[in-house]
Design an enzyme around this catalytic site. Structure first.
Site, short mmCIF file in Angstrom:
data_model
loop_
_atom_site.label_atom_id
_atom_site.label_comp_id
_atom_site.label_asym_id
_atom_site.label_seq_id
_atom_site.Cartn_x
_atom_site.Cartn_y
_atom_site.Cartn_z
N GLU A 48 0.83 -1.21 0.00
CA GLU A 48 0.00 0.00 0.00
C GLU A 48 0.86 1.26 0.00
O GLU A 48 0.50 2.27 -0.60
CB GLU A 48 -0.96 0.01 1.20
CG GLU A 48 -2.08 -1.00 1.10
CD GLU A 48 -3.00 -0.76 -0.09
OE1 GLU A 48 -3.07 0.37 -0.59
OE2 GLU A 48 -3.65 -1.73 -0.53
N GLY A 92 10.41 7.00 -6.41
CA GLY A 92 10.11 8.39 -6.07
C GLY A 92 9.46 8.56 -4.70
O GLY A 92 9.23 7.59 -3.98
N TYR A 93 9.15 9.81 -4.36
CA TYR A 93 8.54 10.15 -3.06
C TYR A 93 9.25 9.40 -1.94
O TYR A 93 8.68 8.54 -1.27
CB TYR A 93 7.04 9.83 -3.04
CG TYR A 93 6.28 10.47 -4.17
CD1 TYR A 93 5.96 11.82 -4.12
CD2 TYR A 93 5.91 9.73 -5.29
CE1 TYR A 93 5.28 12.42 -5.16
CE2 TYR A 93 5.23 10.32 -6.34
CZ TYR A 93 4.92 11.66 -6.27
OH TYR A 93 4.25 12.24 -7.29
N TYR A 131 -5.85 6.68 4.58
CA TYR A 131 -6.10 5.68 3.54
C TYR A 131 -5.32 4.37 3.81
O TYR A 131 -5.90 3.28 3.84
CB TYR A 131 -5.73 6.23 2.14
CG TYR A 131 -5.62 5.10 1.17
CD1 TYR A 131 -6.75 4.49 0.66
CD2 TYR A 131 -4.37 4.56 0.84
CE1 TYR A 131 -6.66 3.39 -0.15
CE2 TYR A 131 -4.26 3.47 0.03
CZ TYR A 131 -5.42 2.88 -0.47
OH TYR A 131 -5.32 1.78 -1.27
N ASP A 149 -9.55 6.27 -1.60
CA ASP A 149 -8.46 6.78 -2.43
C ASP A 149 -9.10 7.44 -3.66
O ASP A 149 -10.33 7.53 -3.74
CB ASP A 149 -7.47 5.65 -2.81
CG ASP A 149 -8.07 4.67 -3.80
OD1 ASP A 149 -9.31 4.68 -3.98
OD2 ASP A 149 -7.31 3.89 -4.40
#
Ligand code: SF4
Length: 366
Positions: A48, A92-93, A131, A149
């Site tokens: 997730e 990423g992130y 979430y 989401d």
């Protein structure tokens, strides 16, 4: 606290109908994804987290590699940061992976290695938002915890003909109420996944395939023939464009790389030196200035070897990569965590941001 209104018989029946149809459709058509073959809370949590802002097909190889190398919470809690950054490289992130590690350490040390089960308790861990908490709680622990989401919001907006109309917080609370009402006591995790699956594969943002939709006979937007009005589209914000020059500096068959400051954006990752072009500067001038500032050395800029375009959430980067030659014998890098001259065969061992991975690929596979 205001009392929640009791649902009428008709609403109960309507909700039951949606649950039954959606779960039957999910059982028959769901995609075979690696994280769907497990109820292990850690695996669900990893999947997730990876799936936030990232497409399923991109996540699959990352997830499989991750679970192979770090199959349990204690392994992640004890893994070196460079190892986890390398496993995450290109997704990423990066705050996601750093929080994943921080939370794993907390769970390992303070919770006997067991993830908490409720949304509230899960949300106390770094990086686990509403979430993700709902997804872990319902899928791994079978609790009646709703998820919202982007896919689920779109499905609800169409199923019930409701739009944001600028009042985002009341829109979200209304959707959460719907999600809570709809969620069955049995198989809440599967139901949440069925909703997300419907949004991802059938009730897509553009051109939903309503004829294949299991809940079309209960979908208000479909029945009123106004699917394209839901959800209302917000004005597209144009992502800012940033031009950046980066240099490949080689010495004795080794290439210079530096590690970004640990507490900054993409902290701990490695990169080729360079930076943002300023107004009125040419790309070559920009690179000379940046190298002078970062390495305290002068360079000659040779040919441009590649141009890379990469889109982040709020901006687009156009990265112009040049090969360069040092004029000075000595470099005195500053502002980075550490720096190295690395042989091409070792370059792939270091974690880089996505755009720099393309430079590594160019250098090691040309
Ligand atoms: Fe979405 Fe169409 Fe299904 Fe309605 S009928 S939920 S709009 S796919």
């Amino acid at each position: 606290m205001p009392q929640k209104k009791k649902s009428s018989q008709a609403t109960l029946k309507y909700n039951q109908d949606i649950r039954r149809k959606l779960l039957a459709w999910y059982d028959k058509t769901k995609r075979d994804l690696p994280w769907r073959n497990t109820k292990d809370p850690y695996s669900i949590w990893v999947s997730e987290t990876m799936l936030q802002q990232t497409q399923v097909k991109t996540v699959i190889p990352y997830y499989e590699r991750w679970i192979k190398v770090l199959p349990a919470i204690d392994k992640l809690a004890n893994a070196p940061e460079q190892e986890i950054l390398k496993l995450w490289e290109g997704l990423g992130y990066y705050s996601r992976v750093k929080n994943l590690k921080k939370s794993a350490q907390i769970v390992h040390k303070e919770m006997n290695g067991k993830l908490p089960q409720t949304v509230k308790a899960l949300q106390n861990l770094p990086g686990i938002g509403r979430y993700t908490a709902g997804a872990i709680s319902s899928i791994a622990f079978g609790l009646k915890s709703p998820v919202l989401d982007g896919n689920v919001k779109r499905v609800f907006s169409r199923l019930f003909c409701i739009n944001d109309n600028g009042a985002t917080s009341s829109f979200e609370s209304r959707l959460l109420e719907i999600a809570e009402d709809l969620l069955p006591v049995r198989r809440p995790g599967d139901f949440n996944q069925a909703l997300m699956e419907l949004g991802a594969t059938v009730c897509t943002p553009k051109s939903p395939t309503c004829q294949q939709c299991p809940v079309r006979t209960t979908c208000q937007a479909f029945l009123k023939d106004c699917v394209n009005k839901f959800p209302s589209t917000k004005k597209q914000i144009c992502a800012k464009k940033i031009e950046v020059s980066a240099g490949i500096i080689t010495k004795n068959k080794r290439v210079y790389i530096q590690q970004r400051a640990k507490n900054g954006l993409m902290g701990g990752l490695w990169e080729f030196p360079g930076g943002k072009r300023e107004i009125g500067e040419s790309l070559e001038e920009c690179l000379k200035r940046e190298i002078k500032e970062e390495l305290r050395a002068n360079i000659d800029v040779s040919e441009r070897v590649m141009t890379i375009k990469h889109t982040y959430t709020n901006f687009r980067v156009i990265l112009h990569v040049f090969s360069c030659k040092l004029q000075d014998k000595r470099i005195r890098p500053k502002g980075c965590e550490q720096w190295k001259w690395v042989s091409l065969s070792n370059l792939k061992k270091y974690p880089f941001p996505a755009a720099n991975v393309k430079i590594v690929k160019y250098l090691t596979e040309k």
